[in-house]
Design a protein around this motif. Sequence first.
Motif, mmCIF file in Angstrom:
data_model
loop_
_atom_site.group_PDB
_atom_site.id
_atom_site.type_symbol
_atom_site.label_atom_id
_atom_site.label_comp_id
_atom_site.label_asym_id
_atom_site.label_seq_id
_atom_site.Cartn_x
_atom_site.Cartn_y
_atom_site.Cartn_z
ATOM 1 N N MET A 154 0.831 -1.208 0.000
ATOM 2 C CA MET A 154 0.000 0.000 0.000
ATOM 3 C C MET A 154 0.866 1.258 0.000
ATOM 4 S SD MET A 154 -3.381 -0.874 2.215
ATOM 5 C CE MET A 154 -4.284 0.318 1.229
ATOM 6 N N ILE A 155 1.994 1.218 0.691
ATOM 7 C CA ILE A 155 2.934 2.347 0.646
ATOM 8 C C ILE A 155 3.480 2.500 -0.763
ATOM 9 C CG2 ILE A 155 5.111 3.265 1.520
ATOM 10 C CD1 ILE A 155 4.637 1.734 4.111
ATOM 11 N N LEU A 156 3.862 1.387 -1.369
ATOM 12 C CA LEU A 156 4.443 1.400 -2.706
ATOM 13 C C LEU A 156 3.468 1.942 -3.734
ATOM 14 C CD1 LEU A 156 7.152 0.534 -4.003
ATOM 15 C CD2 LEU A 156 6.095 -1.674 -4.502
ATOM 16 N N ARG A 157 2.193 1.623 -3.567
ATOM 17 C CA ARG A 157 1.156 2.085 -4.499
ATOM 18 C C ARG A 157 0.603 3.463 -4.121
ATOM 19 N NH1 ARG A 157 -1.066 -1.809 -7.820
ATOM 20 N NH2 ARG A 157 -1.962 0.067 -8.790
ATOM 21 N N ARG A 158 1.232 4.059 -3.099
ATOM 22 C CA ARG A 158 0.841 5.398 -2.636
ATOM 23 C C ARG A 158 -0.641 5.485 -2.227
ATOM 24 N NH1 ARG A 158 4.640 6.366 -6.664
ATOM 25 N NH2 ARG A 158 6.374 7.716 -6.008
ATOM 26 N N CYS A 159 -1.086 4.441 -1.585
ATOM 27 C CA CYS A 159 -2.481 4.454 -1.114
ATOM 28 C C CYS A 159 -2.566 4.080 0.362
ATOM 29 C CB CYS A 159 -3.336 3.512 -1.961
ATOM 30 S SG CYS A 159 -2.767 1.803 -2.019
#
Length: 383
Positions: free
Chosen positions: A153-158
């Motif tokens: 979720m951090i990687l996908r900016r969400c």
Amino acid sequence: MKKNYFPLVDLSRFFAAVLVLIYHLGYSTWQPRSNGYFIHDGLYTIPQMSWAWFGYIGVQIFFVISGFVITNSAAKSSISQFVIGRITRLYPTLWICATITLGVCIYAELYSESQLLRRYLGSLLLLPKSPWMEGVYWTLVLEVIFYALVGLMILRRCIDRIDLLALGLAVYSGSAIIVSWLFHGTDVEWLNSAIALARGKRQLLAWHGVFFAMGIYFYLAAVGRLQRSGIIFAILTLSLCCLQIYVGTALPRAEALAEISEAEMTMRSAWVPIVAFLGFTAIIPVSIYKGAWIIERLSTRTIAWLRVLGLMSYPIYLLHFTLGLVLMREMVSLGGNPLAALLLACATVLILSWFIVKFVEPPMQSWTKNRLLKVNALLSSRD
């Protein structure tokens, strides 16, 4: 002291570890078919400790706290900061404790050289499947899977929609729990197999996902992002947590009955671990809403000790099983009282865990973090 520090959460984490410690050393491992029985081979029993049968609930408490703490950490981290932070927290202490357990196993001659090598390497790398130096490492695998979901979720900016992860885990895991409850002991073969898979293959998070979800909802409450619909979902998730505990206690799997007799299982009340779970997890919202008030009334030294107790929970959990059982075996074989041996083993685990947290863990974590930062800088320079 950090503004978002929750002192009572550390206290809850410590007592959760102590619950598991007492459960394993004081109760489950002297049951004739438990997985630790071979270490002492029936040398002793401690019937006075039969009350500790519900101590396994410490694991579920750990998962809720982890869901809360990890989400709180991830909310303000980049993906590199999050990964480095998780590796630094998880692995150095694991390496230390696995090495200590290796020495204990060699001393006690518990496994062959090839078995020890396989277990030790599997522990150092934290491979997703056993054998490891300690069977309790299975919970670390679940932690890593949860870290991966949060990291994604951090990687996908969400990461700001972490509520979706909580909802997904609650629906996914809750469905498995409800099906296990409604169709326990069914004659439908495929359904029975599906239930066994959900409860037996812990890496799927089907059986414990609701606890991580509950921790996320606590985080959302802490930052003021738990809306009316979120409160409803949180209450439903907490209910699913209680249902999971009920099913695990009142409708045990065959593997559980293989360790503890069916007659003893029927004497247990599912309300005992449920109440214990609710009591310990209630500390989290109390710490959220009264944390500043609590910190103002505690001395700096007391807060520092609470932090140490929280950090001790990890080595307590990793060290207690084999080390404690071998210590108890040696003391009882010399004519010691089993209950006194239990107290000595618990004290030894606590003291050793404190020593690791104060003197061994910090330099190991610093060394690991520095090297990970160098690797990250090198990779970043190539982008």
